[in-house]
Design an enzyme around this catalytic site. Structure first.
Site, short mmCIF file in Angstrom:
data_model
loop_
_atom_site.label_atom_id
_atom_site.label_comp_id
_atom_site.label_asym_id
_atom_site.label_seq_id
_atom_site.Cartn_x
_atom_site.Cartn_y
_atom_site.Cartn_z
N LYS A 180 1.03 -1.08 -0.05
CA LYS A 180 -0.06 0.11 -0.07
C LYS A 180 1.02 1.29 -0.01
O LYS A 180 2.05 1.17 0.36
CB LYS A 180 -0.97 -0.07 1.35
CG LYS A 180 -1.79 -1.59 1.18
CD LYS A 180 -2.87 -1.17 2.28
CE LYS A 180 -3.35 -2.34 2.90
NZ LYS A 180 -4.29 -2.56 4.03
N TYR A 191 -12.04 -2.84 -2.51
CA TYR A 191 -12.61 -3.19 -0.81
C TYR A 191 -13.95 -3.40 -0.83
O TYR A 191 -14.40 -2.93 0.25
CB TYR A 191 -11.99 -2.04 -0.28
CG TYR A 191 -10.15 -2.44 0.56
CD1 TYR A 191 -10.17 -3.30 0.96
CD2 TYR A 191 -9.35 -1.28 0.20
CE1 TYR A 191 -8.73 -3.69 1.71
CE2 TYR A 191 -8.00 -1.49 0.73
CZ TYR A 191 -7.85 -2.56 1.15
OH TYR A 191 -6.43 -2.92 1.57
N THR A 208 -4.27 -8.54 10.89
CA THR A 208 -4.62 -7.26 10.18
C THR A 208 -4.19 -5.86 11.02
O THR A 208 -3.68 -5.04 10.59
CB THR A 208 -6.20 -7.14 10.27
OG1 THR A 208 -6.54 -7.92 9.32
CG2 THR A 208 -6.75 -5.74 9.63
N ARG A 249 3.96 -7.22 9.03
CA ARG A 249 3.15 -6.08 10.08
C ARG A 249 3.70 -6.18 11.28
O ARG A 249 3.84 -5.23 11.77
CB ARG A 249 1.64 -6.41 9.81
CG ARG A 249 0.92 -6.02 8.39
CD ARG A 249 -0.63 -6.60 8.37
NE ARG A 249 -1.25 -6.08 7.30
CZ ARG A 249 -2.46 -6.55 6.90
NH1 ARG A 249 -2.87 -7.84 7.61
NH2 ARG A 249 -3.20 -6.23 5.84
N ASN A 284 -1.20 -0.35 7.78
CA ASN A 284 -0.51 -1.83 7.93
C ASN A 284 0.23 -2.26 6.76
O ASN A 284 0.40 -3.44 6.62
CB ASN A 284 -1.51 -2.69 8.53
CG ASN A 284 -2.65 -3.04 7.23
OD1 ASN A 284 -2.67 -2.43 6.62
ND2 ASN A 284 -3.54 -3.70 7.89
N HIS A 327 -1.34 -5.57 1.45
CA HIS A 327 -2.61 -6.40 1.52
C HIS A 327 -2.20 -7.76 0.64
O HIS A 327 -1.39 -7.69 -0.08
CB HIS A 327 -3.40 -5.56 0.57
CG HIS A 327 -4.66 -6.44 -0.09
ND1 HIS A 327 -5.91 -6.49 0.86
CD2 HIS A 327 -4.99 -7.21 -1.01
CE1 HIS A 327 -6.69 -7.38 0.14
NE2 HIS A 327 -6.08 -7.89 -1.16
N GLU A 363 -9.43 -10.66 -7.02
CA GLU A 363 -8.41 -9.51 -6.99
C GLU A 363 -7.50 -9.42 -8.22
O GLU A 363 -7.16 -8.47 -8.79
CB GLU A 363 -7.67 -9.44 -5.69
CG GLU A 363 -8.93 -9.15 -4.79
CD GLU A 363 -8.33 -9.45 -3.29
OE1 GLU A 363 -8.96 -9.07 -2.30
OE2 GLU A 363 -7.19 -9.71 -2.88
P1 ADP Z 1 -6.81 -7.57 5.99
O1 ADP Z 1 -6.18 -6.29 5.23
O2 ADP Z 1 -5.73 -8.29 6.93
O3 ADP Z 1 -7.25 -8.53 5.06
P2 ADP Z 1 -9.42 -6.49 6.35
O4 ADP Z 1 -9.93 -7.08 4.88
O5 ADP Z 1 -10.39 -6.83 7.48
O6 ADP Z 1 -8.05 -6.82 6.50
O7 ADP Z 1 -9.29 -4.92 6.09
C1 ADP Z 1 -8.83 -4.36 5.07
C2 ADP Z 1 -8.05 -3.16 5.55
O8 ADP Z 1 -8.82 -2.26 6.16
C3 ADP Z 1 -7.04 -3.36 6.64
O9 ADP Z 1 -5.77 -3.92 5.75
C4 ADP Z 1 -6.50 -2.01 7.34
O10 ADP Z 1 -5.83 -1.19 6.30
C5 ADP Z 1 -8.22 -1.45 7.18
N1 ADP Z 1 -8.86 -1.58 8.44
C6 ADP Z 1 -9.04 -2.96 8.93
N2 ADP Z 1 -9.63 -2.59 10.12
C7 ADP Z 1 -9.55 -1.38 10.30
C8 ADP Z 1 -10.02 -0.46 11.43
N3 ADP Z 1 -10.43 -0.90 12.60
N4 ADP Z 1 -9.58 0.92 11.43
C9 ADP Z 1 -8.97 1.38 10.40
N5 ADP Z 1 -8.53 0.73 9.28
C10 ADP Z 1 -8.81 -0.75 9.29
#
Ligand code: ADP
Length: 169
Positions: free
Chosen positions: A29, A69, A111, A122, A132, A135, A146
């Protein structure tokens, strides 16, 4: 030294294994790119033994980020997340290998970087959930969707690496 048969040096295999080989979509990212973490992150996938089959740097539009997303559109952070993903360059990649979807998620870590184990991307390199750095597709269906969203079929390269000839002995 381990002798490799000459034929194994660079087997160009345009169609044979591509169909059944597991692939995942991985993106660094904008925060990861801006922090200069591209080589660090690519290196972890590469050293593990996964194979890079597509890579490009792009600045996604807000609309594109929202498509990526779409599963999260009801979440309160959705808008900020899509603004952020489209705020700068993203390194989009497709990695291939046995178990790459699940193991890619392991390399990435939880995450929330506060909950990611040390040793994960991470865990080692990020601090807050909203930044973080990386992705990774969370399952076979999302991986397929994707990859199709981010890449044209002709951007994926089919080849056999020397490493495969070592792993699949
Ligand atoms: P991952 O990226 O680990 O698959 P998710 O699909 O749940 O996680 O979420 C996508 C992205 O949204 C995360 O990588 C993070 O950047 C962001 N995100 C997730 N939860 C939160 C949160 N509580 N507050 C802010 N950003 C979040």
């Amino acid at each position: 030294a381990l002798a490799l048969p000459t034929a194994a040096i660079m087997l160009q295999d345009q169609e044979a294994h591509a169909a059944e080989m597991e692939r995942t979509f991985i993106a660094i990212k904008p925060d990861g790119v801006q922090r200069g973490l591209i080589s660090e992150i690519v290196s972890r996938f590469e050293r593990k033994g996964f194979k890079l089959v597509a890579i490009k740097i792009v600045i996604p539009s807000k609309d594109f980020a929202e498509r990526h997303y779409h599963d999260l559109k009801e979440r309160p952070f959705f808008n900020g997340l899509c603004d952020f993903l489209s705020s700068g360059p993203v390194l989009a990649m497709v990695w291939e290998g046995e178990g790459v979807i699940k193991y890619g998620r392991k390399l990435i870590g939880a995450t929330d970087p506060q909950k990611s184990e040390p040793g994960t991307i991470r865990g080692d390199l990020a601090v807050v959930v909203g930044r973080n750095i990386i992705h990774g597709s969370d399952g076979p269906e999302t991986a397929k969707d994707e990859i199709n969203l981010w890449f044209k079929p002709e951007e994926l390269v089919n080849y056999t690496s020397n490493a495969e000839n070592i792993f699949h002995f």
